[in-house]
Structures are given as structure tokens and as C-alpha cells.
Design a protein around this motif. Structure first.
Motif, PDB file in Angstrom:
ATOM      1  N   GLN A 267      11.799   1.636  11.579  1.00 34.14           N
ATOM      2  CA  GLN A 267      12.990   1.233  12.329  1.00 34.14           C
ATOM      3  C   GLN A 267      12.720   1.367  13.822  1.00 34.14           C
ATOM      4  O   GLN A 267      11.858   2.137  14.237  1.00 34.14           O
ATOM      5  N   ARG A 268      13.525   0.646  14.611  1.00 40.36           N
ATOM      6  CA  ARG A 268      13.488   0.776  16.061  1.00 40.36           C
ATOM      7  C   ARG A 268      14.919   0.720  16.570  1.00 40.36           C
ATOM      8  O   ARG A 268      15.676  -0.184  16.218  1.00 40.36           O
ATOM      9  N   ILE A 269      15.284   1.708  17.375  1.00 40.38           N
ATOM     10  CA  ILE A 269      16.627   1.782  17.960  1.00 40.38           C
ATOM     11  C   ILE A 269      16.468   1.771  19.473  1.00 40.38           C
ATOM     12  O   ILE A 269      15.806   2.653  20.038  1.00 40.38           O
ATOM     13  N   THR A 270      17.050   0.770  20.114  1.00 41.14           N
ATOM     14  CA  THR A 270      16.997   0.646  21.568  1.00 41.14           C
ATOM     15  C   THR A 270      18.390   0.929  22.118  1.00 41.14           C
ATOM     16  O   THR A 270      19.335   0.198  21.825  1.00 41.14           O
ATOM     17  N   LEU A 271      18.510   1.987  22.907  1.00 39.05           N
ATOM     18  CA  LEU A 271      19.773   2.377  23.521  1.00 39.05           C
ATOM     19  C   LEU A 271      19.740   1.966  24.983  1.00 39.05           C
ATOM     20  O   LEU A 271      18.822   2.342  25.709  1.00 39.05           O
ATOM     21  N   GLN A 272      20.715   1.168  25.392  1.00 41.85           N
ATOM     22  CA  GLN A 272      20.838   0.739  26.787  1.00 41.85           C
ATOM     23  C   GLN A 272      22.120   1.333  27.345  1.00 41.85           C
ATOM     24  O   GLN A 272      23.196   1.100  26.796  1.00 41.85           O
ATOM     25  N   ARG A 273      21.988   2.105  28.426  1.00 42.47           N
ATOM     26  CA  ARG A 273      23.147   2.777  29.014  1.00 42.47           C
ATOM     27  C   ARG A 273      23.435   2.167  30.379  1.00 42.47           C
ATOM     28  O   ARG A 273      22.611   2.228  31.286  1.00 42.47           O
ATOM     29  N   PHE A 274      24.600   1.562  30.496  1.00 45.25           N
ATOM     30  CA  PHE A 274      25.055   0.957  31.738  1.00 45.25           C
ATOM     31  C   PHE A 274      26.317   1.680  32.193  1.00 45.25           C
ATOM     32  O   PHE A 274      26.912   2.452  31.438  1.00 45.25           O
ATOM     33  N   ALA A 275      26.745   1.408  33.409  1.00 43.47           N
ATOM     34  CA  ALA A 275      27.964   2.038  33.924  1.00 43.47           C
ATOM     35  C   ALA A 275      29.180   1.630  33.098  1.00 43.47           C
ATOM     36  O   ALA A 275      30.069   2.427  32.840  1.00 43.47           O
ATOM     37  N   GLU A 276      29.213   0.371  32.661  1.00 39.08           N
ATOM     38  CA  GLU A 276      30.389  -0.150  31.963  1.00 39.08           C
ATOM     39  C   GLU A 276      30.398   0.170  30.477  1.00 39.08           C
ATOM     40  O   GLU A 276      31.443   0.403  29.891  1.00 39.08           O
ATOM     41  N   VAL A 277      29.219   0.140  29.845  1.00 41.17           N
ATOM     42  CA  VAL A 277      29.176   0.240  28.390  1.00 41.17           C
ATOM     43  C   VAL A 277      27.782   0.672  27.934  1.00 41.17           C
ATOM     44  O   VAL A 277      26.800   0.464  28.644  1.00 41.17           O
ATOM     45  N   ASP A 278      27.724   1.297  26.773  1.00 39.99           N
ATOM     46  CA  ASP A 278      26.459   1.632  26.127  1.00 39.99           C
ATOM     47  C   ASP A 278      26.242   0.638  24.987  1.00 39.99           C
ATOM     48  O   ASP A 278      27.172   0.351  24.231  1.00 39.99           O
ATOM     49  N   THR A 279      25.026   0.107  24.862  1.00 42.77           N
ATOM     50  CA  THR A 279      24.729  -0.834  23.782  1.00 42.77           C
ATOM     51  C   THR A 279      23.516  -0.340  22.991  1.00 42.77           C
ATOM     52  O   THR A 279      22.671   0.382  23.520  1.00 42.77           O
ATOM     53  N   VAL A 280      23.465  -0.758  21.728  1.00 48.62           N
ATOM     54  CA  VAL A 280      22.347  -0.410  20.852  1.00 48.62           C
ATOM     55  C   VAL A 280      21.863  -1.679  20.171  1.00 48.62           C
ATOM     56  O   VAL A 280      22.664  -2.462  19.649  1.00 48.62           O
ATOM     57  N   LEU A 281      20.543  -1.871  20.177  1.00 54.15           N
ATOM     58  CA  LEU A 281      19.896  -2.907  19.383  1.00 54.15           C
ATOM     59  C   LEU A 281      19.169  -2.186  18.255  1.00 54.15           C
ATOM     60  O   LEU A 281      18.375  -1.272  18.504  1.00 54.15           O
ATOM     61  N   TYR A 282      19.448  -2.597  17.022  1.00 54.58           N
ATOM     62  CA  TYR A 282      18.879  -1.934  15.850  1.00 54.58           C
ATOM     63  C   TYR A 282      17.969  -2.915  15.128  1.00 54.58           C
ATOM     64  O   TYR A 282      18.361  -4.041  14.834  1.00 54.58           O
ATOM     65  N   GLU A 283      16.747  -2.486  14.859  1.00 54.73           N
ATOM     66  CA  GLU A 283      15.793  -3.303  14.108  1.00 54.73           C
ATOM     67  C   GLU A 283      15.261  -2.462  12.952  1.00 54.73           C
ATOM     68  O   GLU A 283      15.056  -1.260  13.090  1.00 54.73           O
ATOM     69  N   TYR A 284      15.035  -3.098  11.829  1.00 54.50           N
ATOM     70  CA  TYR A 284      14.546  -2.409  10.642  1.00 54.50           C
ATOM     71  C   TYR A 284      13.645  -3.361   9.885  1.00 54.50           C
ATOM     72  O   TYR A 284      13.539  -4.545  10.222  1.00 54.50           O
ATOM     73  N   THR A 285      12.982  -2.850   8.873  1.00 64.13           N
ATOM     74  CA  THR A 285      12.111  -3.714   8.082  1.00 64.13           C
ATOM     75  C   THR A 285      12.724  -3.972   6.716  1.00 64.13           C
ATOM     76  O   THR A 285      13.353  -3.100   6.129  1.00 64.13           O
TER      77      THR A 285
END
Length: 177
Positions: free
Chosen positions: A54-72
């Protein structure tokens, strides 16, 4: 008039000093308030050459936090954008909800470990719910994926093997091959 100018200058100088003062850094091992972090255990199966993990990418911005989730699922999936991303105020754990194509919606939760260098997901893997999944923090994006390791033997099977009675035939010799 010069007294007012000096007073205003002193206030302006003090204001600039306060704004320029270094900000209090996040606690060691806590998620930073801004930026991007990638946690991944992606590897390549030696027999098939396909990705695993799996790969979890956490992006933290002033307005919002986002996550991109990838799996096999045979091959590496398309990234799934998570909804309901929640990060605790201490920056030690977070959870998010994903709905991969043709699957039910699920919530993934994890805590930071090893001073922020590992994300430990709740639940288990490899048919052993007591072994948590650990995703290391990616710091070298140019490195190649490693080789996947075999799943550990579930504890239930280990216990069952030790519980088997030993059969004593009374003989102390062993058969030759």
C-alpha cells in the motif's frame, strides 16, 4: 512629534520581531502542519514481478488535509482520493475513508511510530489480525521497490503445531536416507 515617532518606531520594531521569531516546531514524531508525507510498503513479488503493498500520501494544506490511497489488487490500483480525513490535534494519528472501485467503503486508521518514521495501521494482514501493517515513511523517492517478503506464520498455526502430541516409538535410532 519626535517622541510619537520614536514610540511608533519601537512598536513597529517589536511587531516585526514577534512576527520574525521562529515558530514552535512540531513535537518530534508528529505530523507537520503543512507539507506532504508518503508512507509506503510497496514491494515487488519475485515470482510474478507484480507490485504488492500500500501507499498512503498525506497532503497538508492550510485549508484542508487530503489523502491519496493506493493498494494492490493484482496490479497497482489507481489512486483513490479519501474523504473524511481527520488528524488528531497532536499529529500522532489520523484516519480517512476510502471507497475503491467495486468495493465497499472502508475507514483506514493509523498511528505514527518510530518517532514519526512509520505509520502503523489498525487491523492485521496475512491472515493474522494480531500483526499490524507498518508503512515506513518514504524519504528517498528515487529508490527502487524492494522484494516482497512472505507472510509470517499465523500465531494460531504455531500454537497448534506445539500442541501436537509427540509420538514416542521407544526407539532411539533414526532411519537413514
Amino acid at each position: 512629534m519626535s517622541r510619537r515617532v520614536l514610540f511608533a518606531g519601537a512598536i513597529l520594531l517589536a511587531s516585526c520581531a514577534v512576527l520574525a521569531a521562529p515558530k514552535k516546531p512540531a513535537k518530534p514524531g508528529a505530523l507537520p502542519r503543512y507539507g506532504m508525507l508518503v508512507f509506503s510498503d510497496l514491494c515487488i513479488h519475485p515470482d510474478s514481478g507484480e507490485f504488492g503493498g500500500q501507499r498512503i500520501t498525506l497532503q497538508r494544506f492550510a485549508e484542508v488535509d487530503t489523502v491519496l490511497y493506493e493498494y494492490t489488487a493484482g496490479g497497482l490500483s489507481w489512486p483513490v482520493v479519501a474523504s473524511d480525513v481527520t488528524i488528531d490535534p497532536r499529529g500522532q494519528q489520523f484516519y480517512f475513508t476510502v471507497q475503491p472501485p467495486d468495493e465497499d467503503e472502508r475507514t483506514i486508521s493509523g498511528k505514527l511510530a518510530d518517532n514519526g518514521k512509520t505509520l502503523v495501521l489498525e487491523g492485521g494482514y496475512c491472515e493474522d489480525q494480531s500483526v499490524p501493517m507498518r508503512l515506513p515513511l518514504v524519504t528517498d523517492f528515487s529508490r527502487k521497490a524492494g522484494t516482497c517478503r512472505a507472510c509470517p506464520v499465523p500465531k494460531m498455526k504455531k500454537e497448534q503445531e506445539h500442541d501436537k502430541p509427540v509420538i514416542d516409538t521407544g526407539s532411539t535410532t533414526t532411519a537413514a536416507l
